[in-house]
Design a protein around this motif. Structure first.
Motif, PDB file in Angstrom:
ATOM      1  N   TYR A   1       0.825  -1.206   0.000  1.00 56.34           N
ATOM      2  CA  TYR A   1       0.000   0.000   0.000  1.00 56.34           C
ATOM      3  C   TYR A   1       0.860   1.258   0.000  1.00 56.34           C
ATOM      4  N   SER A   2       2.100   1.117   0.428  1.00 58.42           N
ATOM      5  CA  SER A   2       3.059   2.207   0.289  1.00 58.42           C
ATOM      6  C   SER A   2       4.432   1.551   0.274  1.00 58.42           C
ATOM      7  N   LEU A   3       5.411   2.293  -0.195  1.00 56.50           N
ATOM      8  CA  LEU A   3       6.725   1.669  -0.338  1.00 56.50           C
ATOM      9  C   LEU A   3       7.319   1.155   0.981  1.00 56.50           C
ATOM     10  N   PRO A   4       7.100   1.833   2.090  1.00 52.65           N
ATOM     11  CA  PRO A   4       7.674   1.274   3.331  1.00 52.65           C
ATOM     12  C   PRO A   4       7.009  -0.021   3.795  1.00 52.65           C
ATOM     13  N   GLU A   5       5.841  -0.376   3.262  1.00 50.08           N
ATOM     14  CA  GLU A   5       5.176  -1.610   3.681  1.00 50.08           C
ATOM     15  C   GLU A   5       6.106  -2.806   3.534  1.00 50.08           C
ATOM     16  N   PRO A   6       6.016  -3.787   4.413  1.00 51.63           N
ATOM     17  CA  PRO A   6       5.109  -3.937   5.547  1.00 51.63           C
ATOM     18  C   PRO A   6       5.631  -3.332   6.858  1.00 51.63           C
ATOM     19  N   LEU A   7       6.606  -2.436   6.765  1.00 53.05           N
ATOM     20  CA  LEU A   7       7.115  -1.794   7.979  1.00 53.05           C
ATOM     21  C   LEU A   7       6.037  -0.876   8.558  1.00 53.05           C
ATOM     22  N   ARG A   8       5.821  -0.952   9.831  1.00 55.67           N
ATOM     23  CA  ARG A   8       4.773  -0.118  10.440  1.00 55.67           C
ATOM     24  C   ARG A   8       5.355   0.856  11.485  1.00 55.67           C
ATOM     25  N   VAL A   9       5.566   0.409  12.675  1.00 57.79           N
ATOM     26  CA  VAL A   9       5.974   1.328  13.746  1.00 57.79           C
ATOM     27  C   VAL A   9       7.377   0.950  14.225  1.00 57.79           C
ATOM     28  N   CYS A  10       8.192   1.961  14.485  1.00 57.52           N
ATOM     29  CA  CYS A  10       9.577   1.691  14.912  1.00 57.52           C
ATOM     30  C   CYS A  10       9.878   2.368  16.246  1.00 57.52           C
ATOM     31  N   GLY A  11      10.801   1.795  16.968  1.00 53.56           N
ATOM     32  CA  GLY A  11      11.433   2.486  18.077  1.00 53.56           C
ATOM     33  C   GLY A  11      12.775   2.992  17.560  1.00 53.56           C
ATOM     34  N   VAL A  12      12.998   4.300  17.689  1.00 57.26           N
ATOM     35  CA  VAL A  12      14.193   4.883  17.072  1.00 57.26           C
ATOM     36  C   VAL A  12      15.019   5.633  18.112  1.00 57.26           C
ATOM     37  N   VAL A  13      16.300   5.340  18.133  1.00 57.95           N
ATOM     38  CA  VAL A  13      17.232   6.202  18.860  1.00 57.95           C
ATOM     39  C   VAL A  13      17.804   7.154  17.826  1.00 57.95           C
ATOM     40  N   TRP A  14      17.409   8.405  17.936  1.00 63.43           N
ATOM     41  CA  TRP A  14      17.825   9.393  16.942  1.00 63.43           C
ATOM     42  C   TRP A  14      19.283   9.782  17.156  1.00 63.43           C
ATOM     43  N   GLY A  15      19.833  10.405  16.171  1.00 65.29           N
ATOM     44  CA  GLY A  15      21.241  10.826  16.276  1.00 65.29           C
ATOM     45  C   GLY A  15      21.494  11.757  17.439  1.00 65.29           C
ATOM     46  N   SER A  16      20.447  12.428  17.883  1.00 61.46           N
ATOM     47  CA  SER A  16      20.576  13.335  19.026  1.00 61.46           C
ATOM     48  C   SER A  16      20.657  12.582  20.347  1.00 61.46           C
ATOM     49  N   GLY A  17      20.377  11.284  20.291  1.00 59.15           N
ATOM     50  CA  GLY A  17      20.340  10.502  21.522  1.00 59.15           C
ATOM     51  C   GLY A  17      18.947  10.356  22.085  1.00 59.15           C
ATOM     52  N   GLU A  18      17.999  11.075  21.510  1.00 56.97           N
ATOM     53  CA  GLU A  18      16.614  10.932  21.976  1.00 56.97           C
ATOM     54  C   GLU A  18      16.046   9.612  21.471  1.00 56.97           C
ATOM     55  N   TYR A  19      15.127   9.072  22.242  1.00 56.51           N
ATOM     56  CA  TYR A  19      14.511   7.792  21.884  1.00 56.51           C
ATOM     57  C   TYR A  19      13.021   8.021  21.758  1.00 56.51           C
ATOM     58  N   SER A  20      12.456   7.679  20.611  1.00 52.24           N
ATOM     59  CA  SER A  20      11.002   7.847  20.457  1.00 52.24           C
ATOM     60  C   SER A  20      10.467   6.788  19.521  1.00 52.24           C
ATOM     61  N   PHE A  21       9.135   6.666  19.557  1.00 52.94           N
ATOM     62  CA  PHE A  21       8.460   5.727  18.672  1.00 52.94           C
ATOM     63  C   PHE A  21       7.877   6.495  17.488  1.00 52.94           C
ATOM     64  N   THR A  22       7.763   5.802  16.389  1.00 49.68           N
ATOM     65  CA  THR A  22       7.177   6.420  15.210  1.00 49.68           C
ATOM     66  C   THR A  22       5.700   6.024  15.114  1.00 49.68           C
ATOM     67  N   GLY A  23       5.015   6.583  14.110  1.00 50.44           N
ATOM     68  CA  GLY A  23       3.640   6.185  13.806  1.00 50.44           C
ATOM     69  C   GLY A  23       2.715   6.338  14.990  1.00 50.44           C
ATOM     70  N   GLU A  24       1.744   5.440  15.073  1.00 50.39           N
ATOM     71  CA  GLU A  24       0.785   5.524  16.177  1.00 50.39           C
ATOM     72  C   GLU A  24       1.461   5.320  17.517  1.00 50.39           C
ATOM     73  N   GLY A  25       2.614   4.666  17.479  1.00 49.18           N
ATOM     74  CA  GLY A  25       3.356   4.448  18.729  1.00 49.18           C
ATOM     75  C   GLY A  25       3.882   5.739  19.320  1.00 49.18           C
ATOM     76  N   GLY A  26       3.996   6.774  18.512  1.00 46.10           N
ATOM     77  CA  GLY A  26       4.636   8.015  18.952  1.00 46.10           C
ATOM     78  C   GLY A  26       3.814   8.855  19.900  1.00 46.10           C
ATOM     79  N   MET A  27       2.530   8.537  20.037  1.00 50.90           N
ATOM     80  CA  MET A  27       1.702   9.351  20.918  1.00 50.90           C
ATOM     81  C   MET A  27       1.429   8.671  22.263  1.00 50.90           C
ATOM     82  N   GLY A  28       1.736   7.394  22.352  1.00 52.06           N
ATOM     83  CA  GLY A  28       1.466   6.680  23.596  1.00 52.06           C
ATOM     84  C   GLY A  28       2.695   6.677  24.500  1.00 52.06           C
ATOM     85  N   PRO A  29       2.598   5.912  25.595  1.00 49.93           N
ATOM     86  CA  PRO A  29       3.765   5.821  26.482  1.00 49.93           C
ATOM     87  C   PRO A  29       4.953   5.209  25.739  1.00 49.93           C
ATOM     88  N   ARG A  30       6.165   5.598  26.155  1.00 47.40           N
ATOM     89  CA  ARG A  30       7.330   5.122  25.425  1.00 47.40           C
ATOM     90  C   ARG A  30       7.809   3.780  25.980  1.00 47.40           C
TER      91      ARG A  30
END
Lengths: 553, 484, 424
Positions: free
Chosen positions: B160-189
């Motif tokens: 359905y989109s090129l990133p499929e079937p990838l959905r939600v990720c946990g990412v440690v950004w280059g800044s050192g911050e850790y967050s979730f993407t997609g729908e995961g990004g608004m809930g508890p980490r």
């Protein structure tokens, strides 16, 4: 408040004198917006007036106007079809021009073989659908219906609809796009950026579209989208829709390779299981819970009245007392609409067989009266074109959607009883339309392939009655409390209410989001692409240091 | 800070046994199968948890140390895991190899980056599930890495989109911050906390007005390090049948494929030339691939799931047969090896390097109508350098419901033969330039392609640098890649 | 009715903008998807029904004043009623067309008139017709016809030619043909001749309610004196005026018949047969006043009531005018009965028809807008492959003739009666 004459003149030099106005009555026609009375002081139906309305005809004109706005510090609020209170300027006394994009209304290309169309912002879904159907293609029309702008739903808003289950959300259907940032820069994304055409939205490398096109988009808060390409899907139906009958209940013949059903469930667990089984079996072209917008108590009475052109709402009252219709109402209390489409007769017969097996397995059933030819053909017309979506307002002209928290079918099922109970409670005031506690409706899936959606409670109130408006506001506040009480975040009602909040109150709320990364990110994106802060808070950001918790441990 | 102090600090973060400065080990990361300039890293660190990854990134920020995330086992191909900066630390994520959750009801699996296709598919099969995968991935290929690279998957109807079937990720950004993407990004980490409140990491979009997952895909590890991801699964087919449709010319297949992809008949759909079809089934000599002497083959895998699976396959077969007839073609039962290749991971020797020991790829996105022209271009360039056209493997993979096509050329060569190496290098350079000039879209600009692409696209470069500055302000993640 | 009557409509407008389009279900192409000529020409939201409701509200609340732009937005509209049909796709409680008319009355009452319309209204007051022609010449068209003059005689039926057919020689013999057919059918009818009045409908549309009432009262008195029970007219403007605007006046129980309805009835009863072939492909343009605005008048004097707590309905039930039961089939049946004639449809037909551009005073006040509206319809007619566009209203035909006059588009313009004449 008046826009400075120099700024006015400068914009006029770009678009021509006939395409800019600051006539107060004209400005009011843009300030007047749906939902305004729920968030504005004194229940005013007006959002803040724009200081001028400007109608550019091209990307170059949008860019030119944007540059003038940067020079004079004027905020910019673009609209396509211009619906919702958040389409208007947000703040009183904030110099804002409304960019009405209705002159940018062309379908620039339909690439039949590669299945995409390139459109400008004022092309609405019905127009494009009519054109692509001639080629045996179709588009995903968003839940708000076919009078909406494709560019808006693909680039800047939600993008889910009854077809998203089989065709994908318009976020996913978005290919190349053209964006004029609030700073006046033109940014093209995906393959378009590399000059290779419109067919791909990703890359090169990380996808630039990711900075603005999230779950809800920037909703006019971060610049102007001037073109986009949208993916098209196969349409195995009529090349031209030829509805039958007088208005309003037009009927569309059901081709032999289609089936149109309203499916009922004995309880919510069966309903969820049925949903899952439909996803798992991959059947269905249109999948939506539509008719319940009238409320489970009244849906049967309303729609069976609606399809009779001689009847009016007075007849709904009579119908609602008819035991035969009451029986239909009970059968359809927990129901949804499902349209199957086959590329061959063999395929449609198998889909039918699969559906029958699913119904037998889950205890669900076809709501017989709604599957009779008159209602089925009406359902077919309604769902294929989504040209009756403003029946949302049918009761009294005021509708507000509460709840609609999206998640898996189980997630939705878990909050539904609370949503129903709360709405039943709030209807007891007699100040909202009493249609039963369950007026929830929504897509079968807001993402391609199924598995994720929300149901929105359709709350009808009288916008011409202050007590009714107050009751609706109270319901919104109640719904937030109800949601919190069952561990669910606030729903659509909160999104609506926030439009009336002060910046500080919004920032306080945003600062409570458990993961602050996204707000910090969007704030920096805003700084980079909107250095003069000409976009509004539909694109969420938060001042650095504002009540933040240590997110990034 | 000297090497020794760095080593000690690294060991403090990931544990003593998880840091290596063994030259042989470092040399393994210093180059790959591509023509990227070899640069030896200083260390390899093997974190075991998301917390360790986050600590590593913070440390790298503090010490200005380049980090190069690597999840898959060798061989690597595109230069993205070869450091472009000196003094780098390889963040080898292969040790983070847990399957965190298989959610059958919602058809979601959550994995860590070290989980490979060879590990994941059998585990999913036990649960009656599978994920769409690339064509014969390396057994040691990280599933997450493959998806982050936007490697094409074989089932366009599910794309359905090129990133499929990838959905939600946990990412440690280059800044050192850790967050979730997609729908995961608004809930508890915390995944556990999200599961408790019924969230299932299904929706890729978001959070808010941003699609964070789209900033880590195609990024070659420059934006953040993904420490887990949710992936959409499908029910395991209970019935299958595989067909091949052949033609002497690619052009003869174009209209048929357009229709096939539009109607979404079948699961797997791809076009292979004779050389590539043989490579897929492991035939390096002679034919026997079922191509019947034809130069081009469409491989179509039909599948039936859930209720009436065999009937679902039968209906698709009838539709397919009607379709091929319409286009004057024939759909024949695929040889068993071809059918099996759709479900398999590559053998120990990766299939693309099996014939000569090495292989240079050229791939890009385009639309199907333009594919024949690009094939001609590459063949003409190869001919200029006297590289036999019959040695070029060509693989065309429809994506995004067939709207775009991944076109991939494989140029096998003997890495020990310097002349052949130079020849392939020259073809790679010349063909890439000509393809770009002709409108081939290098959406995954690895190595030298980055300059080709971004030198023509100042806007994207600037926007991406802005994003990079936000999520990796000290430029510690894989510096030197893309336009960074 | 005061503007205040429509406050609730304005307050309850959801700003969905359906009023700008044809009913979405009926949309068949991008090119012919628009329903409202006014917004297409004027662009700003104020040129739509929804926009005008806000203008009314804004003026009532003193948020704005009547400016030249406001006047332009209020009057640059054909009052074609397309918005009314589309709005009512989803609503039972809105009357946007009536509200827009009331807004015009409001402006005219307050003296905010258009200078370019004043001579037309003066002409009406002076000569009792909308073309400013000498009233003495009004009956000339029937000079050689042996027909009763109801100023002197009595009859149950009156044939009302209307201003345009009475004076516009370019429009052929539609009125005379009508008279011949009525005579052949043995109808006891007459005409008012020189004493025929303008029906007043166009003045009503221009916002001059008092002038309309004068014309209405004068006409009704004349008819009453002549013993008229039924009026037959070939003009859709007049038809609508008699059928929908006259009945609220006390004592008006005149039956109103359009010539196409009368022909349809004769054909149905086998009393009329076409003998000559007319080998032609034509497309039929539904006049707004015969089609979507041609529904039967239903007297109503009720009030709003709420059911289910807040849903709005009316006590007694309010008549619903949404174009469902306009006069669409009779003219088509007449045309289809003509041997050799092929009828093809435009995309926007019946309740979704695009206006000819002549209505609402637009022809008189805004010729450029009016001509553009007609040109759009001509383009649509040409897209069907038809050789001619046929209507059942002289105002439509006049506008189409003007729009094709430059020769840019070769398309013949006929009244249904002209083709009937050829076929007899």
């Amino acid at each position: 408040m008046e826009i400075s004459r120099d700024a006015y003149r400068a914009i006029e030099d770009i678009v021509g004198p006939e395409f800019i106005t600051d006539d107060p009555a004209f400005l009011d026609s843009y300030a007047f917006e749906w939902l305004a009375e729920l968030v504005r002081p004194n229940r005013s139906h007006y959002m803040p007036r724009p200081w001028a309305v400007v109608m550019p005809a091209s990307t170059a004109e949008v860019q030119g106007v944007t540059r003038v706005c940067n020079k004079y510090g004027i905020k910019i609020k673009p609209i396509s079809t211009g619906w919702y209170h958040w389409a208007a300027p947000m703040k009183d006394n904030d110099p804002t021009i409304q960019l009405d994009l209705r002159r940018m209304n062309r379908i620039l290309d339909i690439d039949e073989k590669n299945r995409f169309a390139i459109v400008e912002p004022y092309v609405i879904c019905a127009q494009l659908q009519a054109e692509v159907m001639k080629l045996g293609l179709n588009i995903n029309i968003i839940g708000a219906g076919s009078s909406t702008s494709i560019v808006a739903s693909a680039c800047a808003y939600f993008g889910g609809g009854p077809n998203s289950y089989s065709m994908g959300n318009n976020s996913d259907n978005l290919l190349g796009q053209e964006w004029v940032t609030p700073a006046g820069e033109i940014i093209r994304t995906g393959s378009l950026s590399s000059g290779c055409g419109w067919f791909c939205s990703e890359g090169p490398g990380p996808s630039v579209r990711g900075i603005t096109r999230g779950v809800l988009g920037s909703r006019g808060g971060l610049g102007t989208y001037t073109k986009c390409a949208i993916k098209l899907n196969h349409w195995p139906g009529q090349k031209v829709l030829e509805p039958k009958g007088p208005p309003p209940g037009y009927r569309l013949e059901i081709p032999e390779n289609f089936r149109v059903y309203t499916i009922g469930a004995p309880d919510w667990d069966a309903w969820v299981n049925c949903y899952h089984a439909i996803y798992d079996n991959g059947i269905g072209y249109v999948f939506h819970r539509q008719f319940n917008l009238a409320g489970a108590d009244l849906a049967a009475a309303l729609w069976l009245t609606y399809i009779d052109p001689k009847k009016t709402l007075n007849d709904v009252e009579t119908a609602s007392k008819d035991p035969a219709i009451q029986k239909v109402a009970e059968e359809g209390r927990i129901s949804f609409q499902l349209i199957l489409a086959g590329n061959s007769m063999e395929s449609i017969k198998l889909q039918d067989k699969v559906l029958d097996a699913i119904l037998a397995q889950t205890g669900c059933y076809k709501v017989a009266r709604f599957c009779e030819p008159d209602m089925a053909e009406f359902t077919n017309m309604y769902m294929q074109r989504l040209g009756h979506k403003h029946c949302n307002f049918i009761w009294v002209g005021g509708y507000m959607g509460s709840w609609m928290q999206a998640g898996t079918p189980d997630y939705v099922r878990n909050y539904i009883p609370t949503a129903i109970k709360g709405f039943e409670r709030d209807q007891k005031s007699h100040l909202l339309v009493e249609c039963g506690g369950d007026a929830t409706m929504g897509c079968g899936s807001t993402i391609g392939g199924g598995g994720y959606f929300g149901l929105e409670q359709f709350v009808s109130y009288d916008p011409n009655d202050n007590d009714s408006i107050d009751a609706c506001i109270k319901h919104m506040e109640d719904a937030i409390k109800d949601a919190i009480s069952v561990g669910v975040p606030a729903g659509k009602e909160a999104l609506y209410l926030q439009i009336g909040w002060s910046d500080e109150r919004i920032w306080d709320a945003l600062s409570k989001i458990p993961q602050q990364f996204i707000l910090n990110f969007q704030t920096k994106i805003k700084d980079a692409f909107d250095p003069n802060y000409l976009g509004d808070r539909n694109y969420q950001w938060i001042p650095p240091g504002w009540g933040q918790k240590a997110d990034a441990k | 800070m000297g090497m020794n102090s760095k080593k000690e600090e690294l060991m403090g973060i990931v544990g003593q046994g998880n840091v290596s400065d063994d030259p042989a080990c470092l040399n393994g990361y210093a180059q790959d199968q591509s023509f990227a300039l070899p640069i030896k890293p200083w260390f390899v660190a093997r974190p075991q948890t998301a917390e360790q990854v986050q600590e590593l990134v913070k440390w790298a920020n503090a010490t200005a140390t380049p980090l190069v995330p690597v999840s898959s086992g060798a061989p690597h191909f595109n230069g993205d895991t070869v450091p472009s900066a000196t003094e780098a630390v390889i963040v080898d994520l292969s040790g983070m190899n847990k399957i965190l959750k298989i959610d059958h009801r919602n058809k979601i699996v959550i994995v860590e980056p070290g989980v490979t296709y060879a590990e994941l598919q059998p585990a999913l099969e036990k649960a009656g599930l599978r994920i769409t995968q690339p064509l014969l991935p390396r057994a040691n290929k990280s599933v997450i890495a493959s998806l982050l690279e936007r490697q094409p998957t074989m089932i366009p109807r599910l794309n359905y989109s090129l990133p499929e079937p990838l959905r939600v990720c946990g990412v440690v950004w280059g800044s050192g911050e850790y967050s979730f993407t997609g729908e995961g990004g608004m809930g508890p980490r915390s995944l556990e906390d999200q599961w408790k409140i019924g969230l299932a990491q299904v929706n890729q979009q978001g959070p808010l007005a941003t699609d964070l997952v789209r900033l880590v895909t195609g990024a070659q590890g420059t934006m953040g390090i993904v420490v887990w991801a949710s992936i959409k699964c499908e029910l395991l087919p209970a019935a299958r049948k595989c067909f091949v449709v052949k033609a002497a010319q690619l052009e003869e297949l174009v209209d048929f494929c357009y229709r096939l992809e539009r109607l979404r008949i079948g699961d797997e759909v791809m076009i292979l030339n004779r050389r590539q079809l043989r490579a897929v089934i492991g035939k390096t000599n002679g034919c026997g691939c079922g191509c019947g002497g034809a130069d081009w083959t469409v491989v179509i895998g039909l599948a039936g799931r859930a209720l009436y699976p065999q009937e679902k396959v039968d209906v698709q077969e009838h539709e397919l047969q009607a379709l091929v007839k319409e286009f004057g073609l024939q759909a024949l039962d695929a040889p068993p090896e071809v059918a099996a290749s759709l479900l398999a991971v590559s053998g120990e020797t990766y299939w693309k390097v099996a014939s000569k020991g090495a292989c240079q790829e050229i791939f890009f996105l385009t639309t199907l109508d333009k594919a024949p022209r690009f094939v001609k271009t590459v063949e003409q360039v190869a001919a200029r350098f006297e590289y036999p056209a019959s040695d070029i493997g060509i693989y065309i993979q429809p994506q995004h419901h067939g709207v775009s096509q991944h076109v991939e050329f494989s140029l096998p060569y003997n890495p020990a033969d310097k002349r052949e190496v130079e020849k392939v290098k020259a073809i790679y350079t010349a063909a890439s330039e000509e393809l770009v000039a002709q409108g081939a879209y290098f959406s995954r600009p690895y190595g030298a392609w980055a300059d080709l692409v971004y030198s023509r696209d100042a806007t994207s470069s600037r926007v991406l640098r802005t994003v990079k500055q936000i999520v990796d302000p000290n430029q510690i993640l894989n510096p030197g890649k893309l336009c960074f | 009715m005061a503007l205040e009557t429509y406050r609730a409509d304005a307050m309850r407008c959801s700003r969905c903008a359906y009023c700008k389009w044809v009913p979405l279900d009926l949309m068949k192409s991008w090119r012919f998807s628009k329903g409202c000529p006014s917004i297409e020409f004027g662009h700003f939201h104020s040129y739509s029904a929804g926009g005008r409701l806000v203008t009314a509200l804004s003026l009532m609340d003193g948020r704005s004043e009547v400016t030249e732009k406001v006047k332009d937005s209020v009057f640059k509209c054909n009052l074609c009623g397309s918005c009314d049909v589309t709005c009512k796709m989803c609503r039972y409680d809105m009357e946007p067309l009536e509200a827009m008319k009331e807004l015009r009355f409001h402006l005219v009452e307050q003296g905010h008139t258009l200078p370019q319309v004043e001579p037309v209204i003066d002409g009406l007051r002076r000569e009792l017709n909308m073309l400013g022609k000498p009233r003495a010449e009004r009956g000339d068209w029937a000079a050689k016809l042996n027909v009763k003059n109801l100023v002197k005689e009595q009859a149950e039926f009156v044939f009302h030619a209307g201003c345009r057919y009475s004076f516009d020689g370019d429009l052929g013999d539609a009125a005379r043909t009508s008279v011949r057919i009525l005579q052949q059918a043995g109808v006891d009818f007459g005409i008012m001749g020189e004493a025929e009045n303008c029906c007043g409908g166009r003045a009503y549309g221009m916002g001059y309610k008092a002038e309309f009432e004068t014309r209405r009262d004068s006409t009704l008195i004349a008819w009453q004196r002549a013993g008229v029970k039924t009026v037959i007219t070939p003009c859709s403007d007049c038809y609508h005026t008699f059928k929908r605007l006259y009945p609220p006046a006390s004592g008006c129980d005149i039956k109103v018949v359009h010539m196409v309805e009368f022909l349809d009835q004769l054909l149905g009863e086998g009393k009329l047969k076409f003998t000559k072939p007319v080998p032609m492909t034509v497309t039929y343009h539904d006049p707004c006043h015969l089609g979507r605005q041609g529904e039967e008048y239903v007297a109503w004097n009720g009030k709003e009531k709420k059911i289910f707590g807040q849903a709005v309905c009316y006590d007694p039930p309010r008549p619903r005018y949404n174009g469902a039961f306009g006069i669409y089939d009779p003219p088509r049946r007449v045309l289809q009965a003509i041997p050799g004639l092929k009828l093809v449809e435009m995309e926007r037909n019946r309740e979704a028809a695009w206006c000819c551009g002549a209505g609402g005073g637009a022809r008189e006040a805004y010729p450029e807008f009016s001509n553009w509206t007609a040109s759009e319809r001509i383009e649509e007619a040409c897209s069907t492959g038809a050789e001619a566009i046929v209507s059942a209203c002289p105002w439509c035909e006049r506008n189409f003739l003007d729009a094709t006059a430059g020769g840019k588009r070769k398309l013949a313009v006929y009244d249904v009666m002209q083709l009937v004449e050829k076929a007899l």
